[in-house]
Motif scaffolding. Structure first.
Motif, PDB file in Angstrom:
ATOM      1  N   GLU A 149       0.842  -1.200   0.000  1.00 39.50           N
ATOM      2  CA  GLU A 149       0.000   0.000   0.000  1.00 39.50           C
ATOM      3  C   GLU A 149       0.878   1.252   0.000  1.00 39.50           C
ATOM      4  O   GLU A 149       0.635   2.199  -0.735  1.00 39.50           O
ATOM      5  CB  GLU A 149      -0.898   0.025   1.239  1.00 39.50           C
ATOM      6  CG  GLU A 149      -1.868  -1.135   1.326  1.00 39.50           C
ATOM      7  CD  GLU A 149      -3.123  -0.892   0.506  1.00 39.50           C
ATOM      8  OE1 GLU A 149      -3.614   0.244   0.549  1.00 39.50           O
ATOM      9  OE2 GLU A 149      -3.563  -1.825  -0.200  1.00 39.50           O
ATOM     10  N   LEU A 150       1.915   1.202   0.856  1.00 38.32           N
ATOM     11  CA  LEU A 150       2.813   2.355   0.959  1.00 38.32           C
ATOM     12  C   LEU A 150       3.476   2.660  -0.374  1.00 38.32           C
ATOM     13  O   LEU A 150       3.602   3.808  -0.773  1.00 38.32           O
ATOM     14  CB  LEU A 150       3.897   2.091   2.007  1.00 38.32           C
ATOM     15  CG  LEU A 150       3.521   2.278   3.467  1.00 38.32           C
ATOM     16  CD1 LEU A 150       4.694   1.912   4.354  1.00 38.32           C
ATOM     17  CD2 LEU A 150       3.084   3.711   3.729  1.00 38.32           C
ATOM     18  N   ARG A 151       3.894   1.595  -1.051  1.00 39.30           N
ATOM     19  CA  ARG A 151       4.558   1.782  -2.343  1.00 39.30           C
ATOM     20  C   ARG A 151       3.604   2.408  -3.346  1.00 39.30           C
ATOM     21  O   ARG A 151       3.997   3.251  -4.144  1.00 39.30           O
ATOM     22  CB  ARG A 151       5.077   0.445  -2.870  1.00 39.30           C
ATOM     23  CG  ARG A 151       6.512   0.194  -2.429  1.00 39.30           C
ATOM     24  CD  ARG A 151       7.116  -0.974  -3.171  1.00 39.30           C
ATOM     25  NE  ARG A 151       6.594  -2.241  -2.673  1.00 39.30           N
ATOM     26  CZ  ARG A 151       7.136  -2.899  -1.656  1.00 39.30           C
ATOM     27  NH1 ARG A 151       8.212  -2.443  -1.063  1.00 39.30           N
ATOM     28  NH2 ARG A 151       6.634  -4.024  -1.250  1.00 39.30           N
ATOM     29  N   GLN A 152       2.344   1.980  -3.270  1.00 39.92           N
ATOM     30  CA  GLN A 152       1.363   2.553  -4.191  1.00 39.92           C
ATOM     31  C   GLN A 152       1.166   4.038  -3.933  1.00 39.92           C
ATOM     32  O   GLN A 152       0.987   4.821  -4.848  1.00 39.92           O
ATOM     33  CB  GLN A 152       0.033   1.817  -4.055  1.00 39.92           C
ATOM     34  CG  GLN A 152      -0.054   0.641  -5.014  1.00 39.92           C
ATOM     35  CD  GLN A 152      -1.268  -0.206  -4.766  1.00 39.92           C
ATOM     36  OE1 GLN A 152      -2.184   0.225  -4.078  1.00 39.92           O
ATOM     37  NE2 GLN A 152      -1.261  -1.408  -5.305  1.00 39.92           N
ATOM     38  N   ILE A 153       1.216   4.412  -2.665  1.00 41.23           N
ATOM     39  CA  ILE A 153       0.981   5.816  -2.330  1.00 41.23           C
ATOM     40  C   ILE A 153       2.251   6.650  -2.495  1.00 41.23           C
ATOM     41  O   ILE A 153       2.242   7.730  -3.059  1.00 41.23           O
ATOM     42  CB  ILE A 153       0.451   5.962  -0.885  1.00 41.23           C
ATOM     43  CG1 ILE A 153      -0.820   5.116  -0.715  1.00 41.23           C
ATOM     44  CG2 ILE A 153       0.159   7.410  -0.550  1.00 41.23           C
ATOM     45  CD1 ILE A 153      -1.246   4.937   0.715  1.00 41.23           C
ATOM     46  N   LEU A 154       3.371   6.110  -2.004  1.00 42.82           N
ATOM     47  CA  LEU A 154       4.572   6.936  -1.872  1.00 42.82           C
ATOM     48  C   LEU A 154       5.677   6.648  -2.891  1.00 42.82           C
ATOM     49  O   LEU A 154       6.698   7.300  -2.900  1.00 42.82           O
ATOM     50  CB  LEU A 154       5.149   6.791  -0.466  1.00 42.82           C
ATOM     51  CG  LEU A 154       4.222   7.154   0.686  1.00 42.82           C
ATOM     52  CD1 LEU A 154       4.813   6.690   1.992  1.00 42.82           C
ATOM     53  CD2 LEU A 154       3.962   8.646   0.719  1.00 42.82           C
ATOM     54  N   GLY A 155       5.479   5.634  -3.705  1.00 40.40           N
ATOM     55  CA  GLY A 155       6.509   5.336  -4.688  1.00 40.40           C
ATOM     56  C   GLY A 155       7.274   4.072  -4.360  1.00 40.40           C
ATOM     57  O   GLY A 155       7.177   3.541  -3.255  1.00 40.40           O
ATOM     58  N   ASP A 156       8.085   3.630  -5.335  1.00 37.36           N
ATOM     59  CA  ASP A 156       8.663   2.303  -5.292  1.00 37.36           C
ATOM     60  C   ASP A 156       9.592   1.995  -4.123  1.00 37.36           C
ATOM     61  O   ASP A 156       9.680   0.866  -3.681  1.00 37.36           O
ATOM     62  CB  ASP A 156       9.409   2.019  -6.599  1.00 37.36           C
ATOM     63  CG  ASP A 156       8.486   1.368  -7.604  1.00 37.36           C
ATOM     64  OD1 ASP A 156       7.363   1.006  -7.188  1.00 37.36           O
ATOM     65  OD2 ASP A 156       8.882   1.248  -8.779  1.00 37.36           O
TER      66      ASP A 156
END
Lengths: 245, 306
Positions: free
Chosen positions: A98-105
């Motif tokens: 989820e974090l990657r989707q919001i904040l980047g890879d």
């Protein structure tokens, strides 16, 4: 709030597989099905060489789970630690995605500043406590496990005490391998407590072969049939419902 | 996925190692290791402003972060917060770029409980345990239990003499599953209850701590764990005066620490009243010895002169 259901297989073994499909391959397939594979390798007393248990780590990493190699005395603590660690790890994985989707890879929980990391962990902790859990335990009962079976039994009963202290719902199923005629023998079908385990747990071991791959494959089936059906009907049906695997 | 197998450096820092925090840029010099727990290692360290602190560092980011969350909540509690106070939270990055979270807290100096009791006498039990019960009461009142209460997690400070807990790794919200525990002190292990956090869980562990003082080598459960535990308590002569209190705690008959504390105070009052008698007797004994010695000295002189 309805939280999701975590599915895990816990394999307890003391040696390398020597028959049938490659267990690491099967573990990969299981992971694809959304089920984590954790492995505990049980050493013999006085054994220092864990070479024969290298496979343990391979299976767990293919299965997206946790592995540990231990002496029988600490099995009880290990069974719990591994199960809980795997739960946290899986949930953390979901949160990381989820974090990657919001904040980047490149974002993960570890990369956040301590304060924010704390807030994220609060969510993970909450989920670990409240999520429903399905755990299938796969016990190696090949000849060399003879002396360790009683310890395994106690460790599993103790695990149910710990898991049932959570607010979330638990279902445990216990299977042994190699089975008499099939890859697996059922010891206990899906149920919430393991009180009955004392009377049904096998005292005898069965032969020298260790078909870990086929056993894992069969274990996956136990999820897709009984497990899924049961979870679909869970709200409507009572505990006694028997779907016959 | 597996992080147990690689050699973990945070568990064996050498004295003199210098750590710099990634976020706050503070420097810490490691003096010595204070202990190793399930989650990480605790070191005595000197901050760049010369203040001594206890520094806990871990390779398990998730577990130590949960622990820090608890400490933060405890710090928000009004008035004197129970347990050691939290100073700073930071990350340490090793040479390979690996991140290890750590936090610093108050360094509580003192002596282990069993050593203290051996040296100063078991009657201190009646003073120290109610003190800890007071701290537990504060903690329970804000909705947490200590969880992993054991002899290694408490310390007796010297000025003032107080029994305090120094490890909050097991602190759990009431109603949740106990986060961290040690078999010997766990009521689930002894078939005396479940592992859901309630105040009685801590009180059971407190009674087990007393048993641990009585049996330094501990003991393992038998076929009938509960019965065995009660027998062991009965046989522990050093716990005799407080036997009924520990008995109740083991059976989970105290709802909160206040009840147990009250019983302790009552018992101690009773004991001090009773012990007035033997103390008098001791004085008489002394008098007798002095008289005996003087008579024998006189006799000795008489014998040598005649």
């Amino acid at each position: 709030m309805r939280t999701g259901k975590l599915k895990q297989i816990l394999l307890i073994t003391d040696g390398c597989s020597n028959k049938g499909e490659d267990p690491t391959l099967i573990a990969n397939m299981i992971r694809e099905a959304g089920i984590t594979v954790n492995v505990i390798g049980v050493l013999d007393q006085g054994d220092t060489d864990s070479d024969s248990l290298v496979e343990v780590e391979d299976i767990a990493s293919s299965g997206g789970g946790v592995s540990q190699i231990v002496y029988p005395q600490v099995l009880t603590q290990t069974v719990q630690a591994v199960t809980k660690q795997a739960m946290t790890q899986t949930l953390q994985g979901v949160v990381n995605q989820e974090l990657r989707q919001i904040l980047g890879d490149n974002q993960s929980i570890e990369a956040l500043p301590p304060d924010q990391r704390g807030e994220v962990m609060e969510v993970v902790d909450e989920l670990t406590e409240t999520c429903d859990m399905q755990l299938l335990v796969l016990v190696d009962t090949s000849a060399s496990m003879q002396k360790k079976l009683n310890t395994v039994k106690e460790a599993l009963i103790d695990l149910s005490i710990s898991m049932n202290a959570r607010t979330g719902d638990n279902k445990f199923a216990i299977y042994s391998f190699p089975g008499r005629k099939k890859a697996l023998d059922k010891i206990l079908e899906w149920s919430s407590d393991l009180d009955k385990l004392s009377s049904v747990f096998p005292k005898l071991t069965s032969g020298g072969i260790t078909p870990t791959g086929p056993a894992l494959k069969e274990a996956l089936h136990q999820f897709s049939e009984g497990g899924l059906l049961r979870s679909l009907r869970k709200d409507a049906e009572s505990e006694q419902a028997d779907f016959g695997f | 996925m597996l992080n147990q197998s690689k050699p973990i450096s945070v568990f064996n820092f050498k004295p003199g190692t210098c750590l710099r925090g990634k976020w706050h840029q503070r420097t810490y010099y490691i003096k010595e290791k204070l202990g190793t727990g399930a989650v990480g290692a605790v070191y005595l360290a000197k901050q760049d402003n010369d203040q001594w602190v206890a520094l806990k560092i871990s390779d398990k980011a998730a577990s130590i972060t949960s622990e820090i969350n608890v400490l933060k909540k405890l710090a928000k509690v009004q008035g004197e917060s129970p347990g050691p106070s939290l100073y700073e939270i930071d990350d340490w990055i090793d040479r390979r770029g690996e991140c290890y979270p750590f936090y610093t807290m108050e360094y509580v100096q003192g002596e282990s409980l069993d050593k203290f009791l051996n040296k100063r006498g078991r009657q201190w039990l009646g003073v120290l345990f109610p003190q800890l019960l007071e701290e537990l009461e504060q903690l329970h009142r804000v909705g947490f239990i200590l969880g992993d209460l054991k002899i290694e997690n408490v310390i007796v400070t010297h000025r003032p003499i107080r029994l305090r807990f120094i490890d909050v790794g097991g602190v759990t919200l009431i109603g949740r599953s106990v986060k961290e525990y040690t078999e010997f002190y766990d009521r689930g292990y002894w078939h005396c209850g479940n592992r859901t956090a309630d105040p009685a869980y801590d009180l059971f562990a407190l009674a087990m701590m007393a048993l641990r003082c009585a049996y330094p080598n501990q003991f393992r459960r038998t076929k009938e764990p509960k019965k065995y535990l009660i027998t062991k308590l009965k046989q522990a002569s050093i716990l005799k005066p407080y036997d009924p209190i520990f008995h109740k705690a083991l059976l989970g008959q105290y709802q909160n620490s206040q009840e147990m504390q009250q019983d302790f105070k009552k018992r101690t009052r009773h004991l001090t009243r009773k012990s007035a008698v033997p103390q008098d007797k001791q004085e008489i004994d002394w008098l007798e010895i002095v008289i005996c010695i003087s008579i024998s000295v006189v006799l000795f002189f008489l014998a040598t002169f005649y």
